[in-house]
Design a protein around this motif. Sequence first.
Motif, short mmCIF file in Angstrom:
data_model
loop_
_atom_site.label_atom_id
_atom_site.label_comp_id
_atom_site.label_asym_id
_atom_site.label_seq_id
_atom_site.Cartn_x
_atom_site.Cartn_y
_atom_site.Cartn_z
N GLN A 58 18.78 -39.72 4.82
CA GLN A 58 18.96 -40.06 6.10
C GLN A 58 18.48 -38.90 7.06
N LEU A 59 18.59 -37.58 6.28
CA LEU A 59 18.13 -36.22 7.31
C LEU A 59 16.67 -36.46 7.40
N GLU A 60 16.22 -36.90 6.22
CA GLU A 60 14.60 -36.77 6.31
C GLU A 60 14.03 -37.82 7.26
N LYS A 61 14.68 -39.01 7.53
CA LYS A 61 14.26 -40.19 8.40
C LYS A 61 14.22 -39.37 9.75
N ARG A 62 15.05 -38.63 10.02
CA ARG A 62 15.29 -38.04 11.29
C ARG A 62 14.94 -36.48 11.64
N GLY A 63 13.94 -36.25 10.67
CA GLY A 63 13.12 -34.94 10.49
C GLY A 63 13.99 -33.83 10.48
N LEU A 64 15.12 -33.98 9.76
CA LEU A 64 15.89 -32.72 9.48
C LEU A 64 15.92 -32.44 8.01
N ARG A 65 16.51 -31.36 7.84
CA ARG A 65 16.64 -30.81 6.45
C ARG A 65 18.30 -30.10 6.56
N GLY A 66 18.58 -30.25 5.36
CA GLY A 66 19.82 -29.50 5.02
C GLY A 66 19.98 -28.69 3.89
N THR A 67 21.15 -28.03 4.01
CA THR A 67 21.53 -27.30 2.84
C THR A 67 22.40 -27.61 1.99
N PHE A 68 22.09 -27.58 0.78
CA PHE A 68 22.99 -28.25 -0.35
C PHE A 68 23.66 -27.25 -1.11
N PHE A 69 24.97 -27.09 -1.03
CA PHE A 69 25.42 -25.95 -1.93
C PHE A 69 26.00 -26.73 -3.20
N LEU A 70 25.22 -26.24 -4.20
CA LEU A 70 25.56 -26.79 -5.63
C LEU A 70 26.37 -25.87 -6.55
N PHE A 71 27.39 -26.60 -7.16
CA PHE A 71 27.83 -25.74 -8.10
C PHE A 71 27.49 -26.12 -9.77
N GLY A 72 27.16 -25.24 -10.51
CA GLY A 72 26.52 -25.33 -11.68
C GLY A 72 27.18 -26.36 -12.65
N SER A 73 28.49 -26.39 -12.88
CA SER A 73 29.17 -27.17 -13.76
C SER A 73 28.94 -28.78 -13.20
N GLY A 74 28.74 -29.03 -12.02
CA GLY A 74 28.82 -30.29 -11.50
C GLY A 74 27.53 -30.96 -11.34
N ILE A 75 26.45 -30.44 -12.20
CA ILE A 75 25.07 -30.57 -12.21
C ILE A 75 24.70 -31.33 -13.36
N LYS A 76 24.26 -32.47 -13.42
CA LYS A 76 23.95 -33.19 -14.66
C LYS A 76 22.37 -33.05 -15.08
N PRO A 77 21.90 -32.66 -16.11
CA PRO A 77 20.68 -32.47 -16.40
C PRO A 77 19.65 -33.65 -15.91
N ILE A 78 19.89 -34.67 -15.75
CA ILE A 78 19.27 -36.07 -15.21
C ILE A 78 19.13 -35.68 -13.60
N GLU A 79 19.83 -34.85 -13.00
CA GLU A 79 19.88 -34.61 -11.42
C GLU A 79 18.87 -33.66 -11.01
N ILE A 80 18.45 -32.89 -12.11
CA ILE A 80 17.75 -31.64 -12.01
C ILE A 80 16.27 -31.92 -11.13
N PRO A 81 15.59 -33.16 -11.71
CA PRO A 81 14.31 -33.41 -10.92
C PRO A 81 14.78 -33.83 -9.55
N ILE A 82 15.89 -34.50 -9.16
CA ILE A 82 16.16 -34.98 -8.08
C ILE A 82 16.38 -33.55 -6.94
N TRP A 83 17.06 -32.67 -7.59
CA TRP A 83 17.33 -31.45 -6.56
C TRP A 83 15.91 -30.52 -6.30
N ARG A 84 15.23 -30.63 -7.40
CA ARG A 84 13.80 -30.09 -7.24
C ARG A 84 12.99 -30.58 -6.39
N GLU A 85 12.66 -31.80 -6.20
CA GLU A 85 12.29 -32.69 -5.31
C GLU A 85 12.69 -32.54 -3.77
N ALA A 86 13.99 -32.49 -3.70
CA ALA A 86 14.75 -32.12 -2.52
C ALA A 86 14.16 -30.80 -1.71
N ALA A 87 14.24 -29.66 -2.70
CA ALA A 87 13.80 -28.47 -2.31
C ALA A 87 12.28 -28.73 -2.06
#
Length: 168
Positions: free
Chosen positions: A1-30
């Motif tokens: 939704q942010l990108e549709k409006r030309g906006l970017r956000g900061t996503f504060f991640l905590f390590g124990s909450g990240i699953k390996p399958i999610e890493i490519p998604i976060w890499r793409e967001a960055a």
Amino acid sequence: QLEKRGLRGTFFLFGSGIKPIEIPIWREAAKKGHELGNHTIYHLCGAEPVDCNTSLDCLYCYTVKLMLGEIKVMNTFLSSIDGKEIHSFAYPCGEYKAGGIDYTDSLYQSGLTKYARDGSGGVLSDLKNFRPMHVPCFGGHSGMTAEQYIAKINEAVDKHGMVVFIFH
């Protein structure tokens, strides 16, 4: 939704909450311009005194050195995702004490982050006395209405300041 409006956000991640399958998604967001921020490895809360012999999952049972070490390791993990060396930081549960000791000065002096979002609400309007380790924000659990968010934005504009919102 942010990108549709030309906006970017900061996503504060905590390590124990990240699953390996999610890493490519976060890499793409960055890659798309979103910022990945450090929210520690374990996201421990509870700065009030407890019996550390029975409860190790509490900030009161941490030391400043242990907290800074955790932040450093999380920065390294985030660097493996986005390639950046230094990341913004958000205090878990807005608490900035480890073992009852305020670690904000130690965090700033460590160079591990340039700024830290705390749990206080408020419009940042005194930019001359800006405290980078205490950026105020309005929390996502606050129950604010759209009208209240707009009023805070207008207050920031009127004061030539800044307002930070968090959403969980």
